[in-house]
Design a protein around this motif. Structure first.
Motif, mmCIF file in Angstrom:
data_model
loop_
_atom_site.group_PDB
_atom_site.id
_atom_site.type_symbol
_atom_site.label_atom_id
_atom_site.label_comp_id
_atom_site.label_asym_id
_atom_site.label_seq_id
_atom_site.Cartn_x
_atom_site.Cartn_y
_atom_site.Cartn_z
ATOM 1 N N GLU A 34 0.846 -1.189 0.000
ATOM 2 C CA GLU A 34 0.000 0.000 0.000
ATOM 3 C C GLU A 34 0.885 1.244 0.000
ATOM 4 N N GLY A 35 0.564 2.193 -0.858
ATOM 5 C CA GLY A 35 1.336 3.429 -0.962
ATOM 6 C C GLY A 35 2.417 3.384 -2.027
ATOM 7 N N ILE A 36 2.552 2.266 -2.756
ATOM 8 C CA ILE A 36 3.622 2.112 -3.742
ATOM 9 C C ILE A 36 3.557 3.188 -4.830
ATOM 10 N N GLU A 37 2.371 3.539 -5.271
ATOM 11 C CA GLU A 37 2.266 4.530 -6.346
ATOM 12 C C GLU A 37 2.783 5.893 -5.881
ATOM 13 N N THR A 38 2.400 6.301 -4.675
ATOM 14 C CA THR A 38 2.859 7.579 -4.126
ATOM 15 C C THR A 38 4.365 7.557 -3.923
ATOM 16 N N ARG A 39 4.883 6.463 -3.367
ATOM 17 C CA ARG A 39 6.330 6.372 -3.118
ATOM 18 C C ARG A 39 7.133 6.396 -4.407
ATOM 19 N N GLN A 42 7.229 9.934 -5.606
ATOM 20 C CA GLN A 42 8.139 10.719 -4.767
ATOM 21 C C GLN A 42 9.598 10.411 -5.092
ATOM 22 N N THR A 64 -1.116 -2.192 -6.168
ATOM 23 C CA THR A 64 -1.000 -2.381 -4.722
ATOM 24 C C THR A 64 -1.286 -3.833 -4.367
ATOM 25 N N LYS A 66 -1.816 -6.715 -1.328
ATOM 26 C CA LYS A 66 -2.270 -6.842 0.051
ATOM 27 C C LYS A 66 -1.671 -8.109 0.653
ATOM 28 N N SER A 88 7.728 3.267 10.668
ATOM 29 C CA SER A 88 7.584 4.309 9.642
ATOM 30 C C SER A 88 7.921 3.761 8.265
#
Length: 187
Positions: A34-39, A42, A64, A66, A88
């Motif tokens: 989860e969050g791979i696209e945002t990371r 970035q 993503t 699960k 984190s």
């Protein structure tokens, strides 16, 4: 089957950019927690400003995954398992990849967790972190801890990665293969 090893998720922007500049036309799928696209966006921006906004010449899909849910990508099955690498930046996942009748497992950075057993059980290749030889540190595996569980995991081949100077100084005496950037493993 050939397995190419890439060390660290910081290399993904280079993978995407290399595909762009070598005129890749085949689709590329990047799958992760989860969050791979945002990371990924970035990382692209941190390393190469505006690179995440460039239109690729190939279809790029970011998917993503699960924990404990198997996803199929063509003929490849991927099952992620939760691992322990701090609070984190997570969630953190180990991966079991099945393709062409073979199984490749990857521990990722983690301290010992029982989820490594189903993730890597009977794998043809288990790529596992071995940060220290016998010292226990939070969020990382020692080789001795890993070896204590190899009878349960039963990998056909173990390849060690993410090693400290403590481990790198012992490579000649380990009895296991050490990963290196660009390493090709024939299965």
């Amino acid at each position: 089957m050939r397995l190419g090893l890439i060390a660290g998720n910081g290399r993904f922007p280079f993978l995407v950019l290399d595909a762009q500049f070598t005129r890749r036309t085949r689709p590329l799928v990047i799958a992760g927690p989860e969050g791979i696209e945002t990371r990924l966006t970035q990382l692209m921006e941190a390393l190469f400003e505006n690179s995440s906004k460039t239109k690729q010449r190939f279809d790029l899909s970011v998917v993503t995954l699960k924990p404990r849910e198997t996803r199929t990508f063509g003929e490849v099955k991927v099952t992620p398992y939760p691992v322990v690498h701090g609070d984190s930046g997570g969630p953190f996942l180990a991966y079991r990849v099945e393709a062409e009748g073979r199984v490749i497992a990857y521990s990722a950075d983690t301290e010992w967790t029982e989820t490594l057993i189903p993730a890597a059980r009977d794998a043809d290749v288990f790529v596992a972190e071995a940060y220290y030889y016998d010292k226990i540190v939070k969020n990382h595996l020692s080789l001795k801890t890993l070896e204590a569980h190899l009878a349960e995991i039963k990998p056909k081949r173990l390849i060690l990665t993410h090693m400290s100077d403590d481990m790198l100084g012992r490579l000649d005496a380990l009895g296991h293969t050490a990963a290196s950037d660009g390493m090709i493993v024939e299965l």
